[in-house]
Design a protein around this motif. Structure first.
Motif: not given
Length: 363
Positions: A220-222, A301-303, A246-247, A52-55
């Motif tokens: 957002l990191v996986y 890292e997704l954007r 996202m991508e 959600d941009g924070r968590t």
């Protein structure tokens, strides 16, 4: 200092793994460890990521095979994490939501399975406890969740953990130490999960209960870097819930990521609605293959994409073009052509007879 922190991490991981000191497998979001006498393989890993941009929240479910009665799984995270059991029904909801749209394409001329080329018949169709320790060694939380013994770890006291490693006599492979070093340098924390069925004699096989991991993150990191250790090709399947489509920012050494679904969903109730926060959210489903895991060079890292374009796969079923009653259009067309040819031939013959009769009368 970096060497001391790396020693800290190895001590913590060794404590969680215990006798499982032979890391042999990697999966999409962490490393699987078992002992030298047994084997375990991750046949499939499915992950749902909510950001959600924070968590960030990651719900993971493994399907495993092998004969190992216990194993350990290690996942680096960029912040302090909480861990709880997930709800497996979520994956069924997502499977239904992203199911390909079925469409029909018609063809004109008959094919092998159509009349008159076929007969018209269709084809048949009890967990061992973790090594004891005190908060000084960096274990900030530990929970028993079903068949999982979960420890949440930090790197705050290298000297205490170094002593803990020496007193327990555990070692991990040099390669794993090298692969976790970038996470140590970034001051990430770690989730160590002991997979040990409580039922005596049970081995780890089939679908395991999903785990839900939550941590603060402004991006957002996986985590994927530990998959470099895999000896066989790897595949990644991600369901991403966010405010936008996202991508991945890069391929990180794999094939081009493929989007299999993109669109806004509004789950009304159930585990997916709970993860989405009870509001509409954009769902992006991404698949990616890693034929050479050793080429993986970082974490995903997704954007957000430039536009939230929706997408849904389509599965086509080819059918012979027919009209009411199932009569093939080609048959009607051929019949009509034959009738037209016959009529033309009749008209031509009649015309010739009339001309011949007219010449006879004139003579």
């Amino acid at each position: 200092m970096k060497r001391r922190i790396l020693t800290l991490l190895l001590a913590v991981l060794a404590t969680q793994v215990g006798a499982l000191a032979n890391p042999a497998y990697a999966c999409g979001c962490g490393a699987m460890v078992t002992d030298a006498r047994t084997r375990i393989g991750v046949d499939r890993e499915t992950s749902v990521v909510r950001w959600d941009g924070r968590t960030e929240q990651i719900v993971m479910r493994f399907t495993v095979g092998g004969d190992a009665p216990r194993a350990a799984w290690i996942m680096p995270v960029p912040g302090r994490a909480t861990v709880e059991l997930g709800d497996g029904r979520m994956f069924g909801e997502l499977r239904d939501l992203t199911r390909p749209e079925r469409r029909t394409r018609h063809y004109f001329w008959p094919r092998d399975h159509d009349w008159p080329f076929s007969s018209g018949m269709s084809d048949g169709a009890g967990a061992a406890p973790l090594a004891p320790g005190a908060p000084a060694v960096g274990v900030v939380g530990r929970e028993q969740l079903g068949d999982f013994d979960v420890a949440r770890l930090t790197a705050t006291d290298p000297d205490a953990l170094k002593g803990w490693l020496e007193s327990n006599g555990f070692t991990l492979s040099d390669r794993l130490a090298a692969e976790v070093k970038p996470y140590v340098d970034q001051k990430w924390e770690y989730v160590a999960v002991r997979l040990a069925p409580r039922q005596e004699g049970k081995v780890l096989r089939g679908e395991l209960d999903p785990l839900r991991i939550r941590f603060d993150s402004d991006r957002l990191v996986y985590p994927m870097r530990l998959s470099r250790m895999a000896k066989t090709p790897q595949s990644l399947g991600l369901y991403v819930l966010a405010d936008h489509r996202m991508e991945p920012a890069t391929r990180i050494g794999g094939s081009a990521p493929k989007v299999t679904f993109a669109g806004t969903i509004a789950p009304g109730h159930g585990p997916l609605a709970d993860l989405a926060g009870g509001a509409p959210v954009f769902l992006t489903a991404i698949d990616q293959e890693f034929p050479e895991p050793g080429r993986i060079d970082g974490d995903h890292e997704l954007r957000a994409t430039a536009e939230d374009n929706p997408y849904r796969r389509a599965v086509y079923r080819n059918e012979l073009l027919t009209v009411a009653g199932g009569v093939p259009v080609w048959l009607l067309t051929v019949a009509a052509v034959l009738v037209a040819l016959a009529a033309s031939a009749f008209t031509l013959r009649r015309s010739r007879r009339l001309r011949a009769a007219a010449r006879t009368d004139a003579a």
